[in-house]
Design a protein around this motif. Structure first.
Motif, PDB file in Angstrom:
ATOM      1  N   GLN A  21       5.609   6.214   9.091  1.00  0.00           N
ATOM      2  CA  GLN A  21       5.279   5.425   7.903  1.00  0.00           C
ATOM      3  C   GLN A  21       4.114   6.056   7.133  1.00  0.00           C
ATOM      4  O   GLN A  21       4.137   6.126   5.894  1.00  0.00           O
TER       5      GLN A  21
ATOM      6  N   SER B  81      -1.019  -1.523  -4.883  1.00  0.00           N
ATOM      7  CA  SER B  81       0.369  -1.485  -4.428  1.00  0.00           C
ATOM      8  C   SER B  81       1.243  -2.146  -5.492  1.00  0.00           C
ATOM      9  O   SER B  81       1.186  -3.360  -5.682  1.00  0.00           O
TER      10      SER B  81
ATOM     11  N   PRO C  39       3.586  -1.263   1.282  1.00  0.00           N
ATOM     12  CA  PRO C  39       4.641  -2.248   1.076  1.00  0.00           C
ATOM     13  C   PRO C  39       4.062  -3.644   0.850  1.00  0.00           C
ATOM     14  O   PRO C  39       2.861  -3.873   1.058  1.00  0.00           O
TER      15      PRO C  39
ATOM     16  N   ARG D 270       4.345   8.396   3.400  1.00  0.00           N
ATOM     17  CA  ARG D 270       3.586   7.977   2.217  1.00  0.00           C
ATOM     18  C   ARG D 270       2.601   9.052   1.767  1.00  0.00           C
ATOM     19  O   ARG D 270       2.449   9.291   0.564  1.00  0.00           O
TER      20      ARG D 270
ATOM     21  N   GLU E   9       4.426  -2.529  -5.390  1.00  0.00           N
ATOM     22  CA  GLU E   9       5.400  -3.403  -4.726  1.00  0.00           C
ATOM     23  C   GLU E   9       4.790  -4.762  -4.426  1.00  0.00           C
ATOM     24  O   GLU E   9       5.420  -5.802  -4.669  1.00  0.00           O
ATOM     25  N   HIS E  10       3.561  -4.752  -3.938  1.00  0.00           N
ATOM     26  CA  HIS E  10       2.915  -6.020  -3.583  1.00  0.00           C
ATOM     27  C   HIS E  10       2.530  -6.813  -4.824  1.00  0.00           C
ATOM     28  O   HIS E  10       2.813  -8.012  -4.919  1.00  0.00           O
TER      29      HIS E  10
ATOM     30  N   THR F  66       3.501  -2.195   8.268  1.00  0.00           N
ATOM     31  CA  THR F  66       4.689  -1.335   8.180  1.00  0.00           C
ATOM     32  C   THR F  66       5.582  -1.335   9.417  1.00  0.00           C
ATOM     33  O   THR F  66       6.715  -0.864   9.356  1.00  0.00           O
TER      34      THR F  66
END
Length: 251
Positions: free
Chosen positions: A12, A148, A178, A16, A150-151, A183
């Motif tokens: 993970q 982030s 994420p 990234r 996505e967040h 993760t």
């Protein structure tokens, strides 16, 4: 079984960091680097701010060995150390979510027009974070956000403006964490948060690139030496003197 989660987390993190390196190599950080180089060239200071675990990003930007000297970390604790709040106000997350704290923090520091703000927040929605970003923009400063995407897109803004950090900043850098940050699944829950790791990596990429750009002009980049090596304090103190209280007492 433990080795399995170690391997999963390693994957993970590596995935990234590799993606961030690709972003940097393809010029995805250039706009932020341009702002930083221009600010330093104009006698500005890079103002770094983060709350909660995102304070680690500000610590990577400001006042560390190998880092740029014209940097300053803003922290919620300044309202106690420099202001008049009692220490008990720092307990819990109330100040982090306080949309009015930005104005209080602003009055405690000497910000100059050429200063650039680097603000880190994984969620990008807490009151203090959005408040500082809004105040910086109102005062004419450029703002670089590390968050982030996505967040932040999955949660509701907490500032009365209804804005997210990513919607205010001039430049937005996705830390690639994420939603929820963790993760690796551990039964019904997850662990292995990555936003601090990726944010620290971004901070170092920005620092390296800024220093390299300055060096390419024929100037010596204003970088801290470790205070734990011979001559480190003398080197740092000589350069810090130019900025005085604008960069605080961090070293």
């Amino acid at each position: 079984m433990t080795s399995d989660v170690f391997g999963a987390f390693d994957e993970q993190v590596r995935t990234r960091l590799s993606a961030l390196q690709s972003v940097a190599q393809s010029g995805g950080l250039d706009e932020a680097i341009d702002l930083m180089v221009d600010s330093i060239g104009d006698n500005g200071v890079l103002q770094a701010f983060g709350t909660g675990h995102s304070q680690a990003f500000a610590m990577e930007i400001a006042g560390r060995a190998g880092g740029l000297i014209p940097t300053h970390a803003i922290a919620l604790r300044d309202t106690v150390l420099k202001g008049e709040r009692p220490a008990g106000d720092l307990v819990g997350g109330l100040l982090e979510r306080d949309s009015d704290i930005a104005d209080e923090l602003w009055e405690l520091h000497d910000f100059q027009p050429q200063d650039v703000f680097l603000i880190a927040s994984n969620s990008g929605v807490n009151g203090s974070i959005v408040g500082i970003a809004l105040r910086a923009k109102e005062e004419g400063h450029k703002v670089i956000a590390v968050t982030s995407l996505e967040h932040t897109r999955a949660v509701t803004p907490k500032h009365p403006s209804g804005k997210r950090l990513s919607e205010i900043a001039d430049v937005v850098i996705d830390n690639l964490a994420p939603f929820g940050d963790a993760t690796v699944s551990v039964g019904a829950v997850s662990a292995g948060a990555v936003s601090s790791i990726t944010a620290a990596y971004i901070a170092q990429l920005l620092t390296l690139a800024t220093a390299t750009r300055i060096q390419a002009t024929g100037e010596t980049p204003p970088l801290y030496l470790s205070a734990n090596i011979p001559g480190g304090d003398e080197h740092n103190d000589a350069l810090k003197a130019h900025y005085g209280e604008r960069i605080g007492s961090m070293a």
